[in-house]
Design a protein around this motif. Structure first.
Motif, short mmCIF file in Angstrom:
data_model
loop_
_atom_site.label_atom_id
_atom_site.label_comp_id
_atom_site.label_asym_id
_atom_site.label_seq_id
_atom_site.Cartn_x
_atom_site.Cartn_y
_atom_site.Cartn_z
N ARG B 21 1.00 -1.21 0.11
CA ARG B 21 -0.01 0.02 -0.10
C ARG B 21 0.85 1.05 0.17
NH1 ARG B 21 -2.40 -0.26 4.73
NH2 ARG B 21 -2.87 -2.51 4.10
N ALA B 22 1.80 1.22 0.85
CA ALA B 22 2.91 2.41 0.82
C ALA B 22 3.47 2.66 -0.35
CB ALA B 22 3.53 2.20 2.20
N ALA B 23 3.75 1.67 -1.00
CA ALA B 23 4.65 1.86 -2.21
C ALA B 23 3.86 1.81 -3.37
CB ALA B 23 5.60 0.69 -2.24
N GLY B 24 2.44 1.64 -3.26
CA GLY B 24 1.68 1.70 -4.36
C GLY B 24 1.87 0.60 -5.42
N VAL B 25 1.99 -0.52 -4.82
CA VAL B 25 2.08 -1.60 -5.67
C VAL B 25 1.40 -3.06 -5.27
CG1 VAL B 25 4.53 -1.08 -6.67
CG2 VAL B 25 4.42 -2.65 -4.55
N SER B 26 1.53 -4.22 -5.67
CA SER B 26 0.66 -5.34 -5.05
C SER B 26 1.69 -6.03 -4.03
CB SER B 26 0.41 -6.19 -6.15
OG SER B 26 1.40 -6.85 -6.73
N GLN B 27 0.99 -6.74 -3.43
CA GLN B 27 1.81 -7.56 -2.41
C GLN B 27 2.64 -8.56 -3.10
OE1 GLN B 27 0.56 -11.19 -1.81
NE2 GLN B 27 2.64 -11.35 -0.95
N ALA B 28 2.32 -8.94 -4.15
CA ALA B 28 3.22 -9.94 -5.15
C ALA B 28 4.31 -9.29 -5.19
CB ALA B 28 2.40 -10.53 -6.09
N THR B 29 4.18 -8.10 -5.87
CA THR B 29 5.60 -7.44 -6.18
C THR B 29 6.45 -6.95 -5.10
OG1 THR B 29 4.32 -6.14 -7.82
CG2 THR B 29 6.24 -5.16 -7.15
N VAL B 30 6.00 -6.85 -3.45
CA VAL B 30 6.54 -6.72 -2.77
C VAL B 30 7.51 -7.79 -2.24
CG1 VAL B 30 6.66 -6.25 -0.19
CG2 VAL B 30 5.10 -5.11 -1.65
N SER B 50 11.51 1.83 -4.05
CA SER B 50 10.51 2.22 -3.51
C SER B 50 9.79 1.15 -2.52
CB SER B 50 9.16 2.92 -4.26
OG SER B 50 8.81 2.03 -5.20
N VAL B 51 9.93 -0.02 -2.98
CA VAL B 51 9.50 -1.06 -1.91
C VAL B 51 10.54 -1.20 -0.89
CG1 VAL B 51 9.19 -3.61 -1.99
CG2 VAL B 51 8.20 -2.30 -3.71
N ASN B 53 12.43 1.00 0.30
CA ASN B 53 12.03 1.98 0.94
C ASN B 53 11.08 1.97 2.15
OD1 ASN B 53 14.18 3.63 0.10
ND2 ASN B 53 13.10 4.74 -1.35
N ALA B 54 10.10 1.77 1.60
CA ALA B 54 8.77 1.46 2.24
C ALA B 54 9.03 0.34 3.43
CB ALA B 54 7.68 1.07 1.45
N ALA B 55 9.55 -0.74 3.02
CA ALA B 55 9.96 -1.80 3.95
C ALA B 55 10.77 -1.37 5.07
CB ALA B 55 10.54 -2.84 3.42
N GLU B 56 11.95 -0.36 4.64
CA GLU B 56 12.69 0.08 5.83
C GLU B 56 11.95 0.93 6.69
OE1 GLU B 56 16.01 0.93 8.06
OE2 GLU B 56 15.81 -0.70 6.23
N GLU B 57 11.33 2.03 6.17
CA GLU B 57 10.41 2.90 6.85
C GLU B 57 9.52 2.12 7.85
OE1 GLU B 57 9.00 6.90 7.10
OE2 GLU B 57 10.55 5.92 5.74
N LEU B 58 8.87 1.12 7.33
CA LEU B 58 7.86 0.36 8.24
C LEU B 58 8.41 -0.60 9.04
CD1 LEU B 58 5.12 -0.32 5.74
CD2 LEU B 58 4.92 1.44 7.50
N GLY B 59 9.74 -0.65 9.02
CA GLY B 59 10.46 -1.94 9.92
C GLY B 59 10.06 -3.18 9.66
#
Lengths: 364, 364
Positions: B21-30, B50-51, B53-59
């Motif tokens: 959601r944060a990165a604006g992609v699908s779970q599969a992409t993550v 961006s994925v 980054n978001a992962a890092e951001e959210l821990g």
DNA sequence: TCAAGGACCTAATACGTATTAGTGAAACTC
DNA sequence: GAGTTTCACTAATACGTATTAGGTCCTTGA
């Protein structure tokens, strides 16, 4: 890789849906029969029986991973250390903890996950994932002198059940520790009663609770005996002991108290220094050791005497920690959730009355 | 209980869908970004970034349970024993195995699951579920003198990777064992070279491979030295040793060989019997011990002498078993998958040339 | 201009179990 | 005999990630 298995159905291990088909019920029913129904839900005896039969027939066994993912428990407790090495070595002073934990876990029918690999990874890079890993288990035990606060706080926030082995300062963290304060005070009291009025307490530089508590105990014991505590505490990394020893002798010090560390390095260094100085223990100098794990107490330099001091009930701490953890997991911990176990005084052979020879006689 | 959490999203630990959601992609992409893309699949650098980054951001940290359920690996190795007690006790002769396993697991970054609780359950009722439980791990190590074949066969059929510590007869079962045959033959050869021509080999009643191999080695060594093997092998549970000892003496037996068991009971019983008989070792009787774990060798009755015989490299077996298991898990085991490690001969002090006094002199 | 191909991503589904809301039927109530 | 309970069960969904079969859109080449 999942889909790579077209699963020749005969060869696959059975799941609830297989049982369901065999018994002519739904997967949900199977789960209810096997897991137990919630309060006030009824199941026909015949249904229950045919499900049980089918399960037996197929040799069903629940998949612990799936069980855990579906938010139930899986009967596994984690054990995580922040030391770089896991204490499987007998020489390691933490080893009795492992024994105690294992004993009690077995007794309680719990499996044990040793987070050795991830602990190592965490020590290389400060990887929060390593600690997070413990969540596979229903709960986790932690120990080690130094603890990264971040990951622990996170676990607290998540409501993950864990118990620390050793006292912690952080409020709300459940632990099972040893009462170093009382035990240390008692040792100093013993020295004072034997006639020692000038003593030194040797400790490490860091601020681990285990060190802090012993110092507090030493000071408390000293004050209770009316001793001067001004120069009593000495921090050392063990390299300057020869010089220290010399000056202490000149100052009329007759006894030295050391804290036990996980590696026993401090004690070893002191012992070596005493030998180098040609001192006899306890004739020339009394020594006391604060807190070796039960049964691992070393012998003093030059003789076969066991160090005087106290023992830390590590094994019992391990056992008690498992009990507490299980209480936390079940949601109804018997208070207190922060426990201190008493330490066992050890008479040993390294404390004697100060002799009247040499500089020891000097009073001041 | 799952549905009881309406999940105040801020307080929940992040999952891939949150990152998505944060990165604006699908779970599969993550998942693809985090886990790596399959061969020949491309991802835009910007997306990847961006994925991340978001992962890092959210821990974000992957949930090991879900990971495992989705049929990947989870970096955990199981350790299961069929003994009733887990060898965490130092006195336990299997203990070095645990140490070796732990060492190597740590070195390889693998966590370790000690199946202590389920092992206990299994010993009470013969519960196949207990063994099946090991599947939480990527693979499992087994050891123990006696093994229920059923569960093991089942695991084999399922293609679950496991390694036995100790030789096994079942074809296809990978193991890391000790070469008891050669080592036992060597010990008998040593006795023969010292002048012993009448000896007895004491073993347990059961048919564990460890016993079978030692017997084979003893007989092989005896035949190589031209000894008469007809009455050599004696099975005992340790209760009839006094009578045995007496008759052996009369028959001119000058040396006794014992196998080491996990509890050391056989040796202890023999030692006691020898003392009761008032015999001195090695003066009146030579003794040899087949296979104590390195470093745990006991001392002979009446003296401080270490038992002669050979040591079993248990620690190294543990380490090697971990290596083999990891190879099996990765799918490309380096052959052989059935390995025997050499044992270390121990000179010890319980073998001497037979004396000319007493019945020993009798030839026949 | 149209088909072919590639780059990049998503929808859908699987893994195996636990849990809750709800459904149909029978039994009971008045 | 319509409404209410109780019984016995099932459908649906959640847990969090991995994987694969496409689906868009954009280039290319002829």
């Amino acid at each position: 890789m999942n889909h790579a298995k077209p699963s020749p159905v005969g060869r696959r291990r059975p799941r609830q849906s297989d049982i369901a088909r065999a018994a002519g019920v739904s997967q949900a029913t199977v789960s209810l029969v096997l897991r137990g129904t919630p309060e006030g839900m009824a199941l026909a005896k015949s249904t229950r029986q045919s499900v049980l039969n089918a399960a037996e027939e197929l040799g069903y066994v629940p998949d612990p991973v799936a069980t855990r993912l579906a938010a139930a428990t899986n009967g596994m407790l984690g054990l995580y250390t922040f030391s770089t090495t896991f204490p499987t070595e007998v020489a390691h002073s933490y080893y009795p903890i492992l024994v105690g934990v294992e004993e009690e876990a077995t007794a309680q029918g719990q499996d044990l996950i040793l987070f050795t690999g991830s602990a190592r990874a965490a020590s290389r890079a400060d990887d929060p994932a390593a600690v997070r890993r413990v969540r596979v288990a229903d709960g986790c035990l932690f120990f080690g002198r130094h603890v990264p606060e971040g990951p622990i706080r996170r676990l607290t926030e998540d409501g993950f059940p864990f118990v620390y082995i050793g006292r912690r300062d952080e409020p709300g963290v459940p632990y099972v520790g040893a009462d170093y304060v009382s035990a240390s005070a008692e040792v100093v009291g013993r020295l004072a009663a034997a006639g020692h009025h000038h003593l030194r307490y040797l400790r490490e530089h860091d601020q681990a609770p285990a060190s802090v508590d012993r110092e507090e105990g030493v000071l408390r014991g000293a004050r209770a005996a009316g001793l001067d505590t001004s120069a009593m505490v000495v921090r050392t990394d063990g390299h300057d002991l020869d010089a220290h020893l010399r000056s202490w002798r000149e100052e009329g010090v007759t006894a030295v108290v050391v804290e036990q560390t996980d590696t026993g390095a401090a004690l070893a260094a002191l012992g070596a220094a005493v030998e180098r100085a040609g001192l006899r223990c306890p004739d020339d100098l009394s020594l006391a050791l604060l807190g070796a794990p039960t049964g691992t107490r070393g012998t003093a330099p030059g003789g076969g005497a066991v160090y005087s001091g106290f023992d830390v009930p590590m094994r019992e701490m391990g056992r008690d920690a498992v009990r507490l953890l299980l209480e936390l997991i079940s949601g109804a911990p018997e208070p207190p959730t922060r426990r201190l176990l008493p330490c066992e005084p050890v008479a040993g052979g390294t404390i004697a009355a100060p002799t009247a020879t040499g500089p020891n006689t000097r009073k001041a």
